[in-house]
Design an enzyme around this catalytic site. Structure first.
Site, PDB file in Angstrom:
ATOM      1  N   ASP A 102       0.840  -1.200   0.000  1.00 33.01           N
ATOM      2  CA  ASP A 102       0.000   0.000   0.000  1.00 33.01           C
ATOM      3  C   ASP A 102       0.874   1.249   0.000  1.00 33.01           C
ATOM      4  O   ASP A 102       2.037   1.202   0.420  1.00 33.01           O
ATOM      5  CB  ASP A 102      -0.873   0.039   1.260  1.00 33.01           C
TER       6      ASP A 102
HETATM    7  N1  URA Z   1      -1.284  -5.965   3.858  1.00 32.23           N
HETATM    8  C1  URA Z   1      -1.728  -4.701   3.912  1.00 32.23           C
HETATM    9  O1  URA Z   1      -2.733  -4.425   4.551  1.00 32.23           O
HETATM   10  N2  URA Z   1      -1.051  -3.765   3.243  1.00 32.23           N
HETATM   11  C2  URA Z   1       0.083  -4.000   2.549  1.00 32.23           C
HETATM   12  O2  URA Z   1       0.669  -3.084   1.972  1.00 32.23           O
HETATM   13  C3  URA Z   1       0.549  -5.325   2.516  1.00 32.23           C
HETATM   14  C4  URA Z   1      -0.146  -6.294   3.172  1.00 32.23           C
END
Ligand code: URA
Length: 237
Positions: A102
């Site tokens: 993310d």
């Molecule tokens: N899980 C999440 O919630 N975000 C990420 O970036 C990776 C795994």
């Protein structure tokens, strides 16, 4: 056929300037013959530096300590992407992130142009573990650990495979191990347990561990042994 300095720089191990110096110093061979001019065009196979073959032809493998605030994408019209953190010559060799983080997640990101490796690592059949350090609101407890281990079904219907959860003593933080990578999965699983994630960092992907000497936003080429280990984990070696 491609210029020898470009072929060397495309590996991510040398800048174009450093590649030119290696060539001038007589340390580079192509097809068993010394190449002494940077502009000379060569085939990509059997290029050696100090007698060592370049790994895996023209494929490039980098690890980045992704900072928060950039997208795990190759391009975006409005927001910076991880490719914007690379030098110009590496933005044109077809690199892409293997699995997304993310925008507000940091840590280990593998960038490559090796589609077979990426496919193998991301295949649900291969069970490549991803380990995250999650800082949470509230302390993760034994009931959360059991729920993760049993496999959770979230309120929105998302079915999660059994996952590892290891609270870090004395801290509002835990290590989360996932074998899959569904959208916002760590955040959604911990939120479902009433422990929303405040900060998330990926520490490893299969055998590849985040190099802790990389500052946020820094990257480095993978070592040959790291590439081999990943290829094995992906089932292509
Ligand atoms: N899980 C999440 O919630 N975000 C990420 O970036 C990776 C795994």
């Amino acid at each position: 056929m491609e210029r020898i300095d470009k072929l060397l720089a495309n590996t991510g191990r040398w800048s174009r300037k450093d590649a030119k110096e290696l060539i001038r110093a007589g340390r580079v061979t192509a097809g068993g013959r010394h190449v002494l001019r940077a502009e000379e065009k060569c085939e990509a196979d059997d290029i050696r530096v100090d007698g060592e073959p370049l790994t895996c032809g023209q494929n490039v493998y980098l690890m980045m300590n992704k900072p928060t605030g950039v997208l795990s994408a190759t391009e975006d019209s409005r927001q910076p992407t991880v490719l914007d953190l690379l030098p110009e010559h590496l933005r044109r060799v077809g690199l892409f992130p293997v699995g997304r983080l993310d925008k507000d997640t940091e840590g280990l990101l593998l960038l490559t142009n090796d589609g077979a490796l990426a496919h193998g690592l991301l295949s649900p059949k291969r069970h490549v573990d991803k380990v995250y350090l999650a800082r949470t609101e509230g302390v993760v407890d034994e009931a959360d650990v059991k729920a993760f281990a049993a496999g959770m079904t979230l309120g929105d219907g998302l079915v999660c495979q059994p996952a590892g959860l290891e609270p870090l003593p004395g801290e509002n933080a835990a290590l989360v191990t996932l074998r899959e990578g569904k959208f916002h999965q760590v955040k959604r699983m911990l939120a479902a347990r009433g422990k929303p994630v405040l900060a998330l960092r990926r520490l490893s992907m299969g055998p590849l561990k985040l190099d802790l000497s990389l500052r946020s936003g820094q990257w480095r080429p993978l070592e040959a042994s790291e590439i081999d280990d990943l290829c094995r984990a992906a089932g292509i070696l």
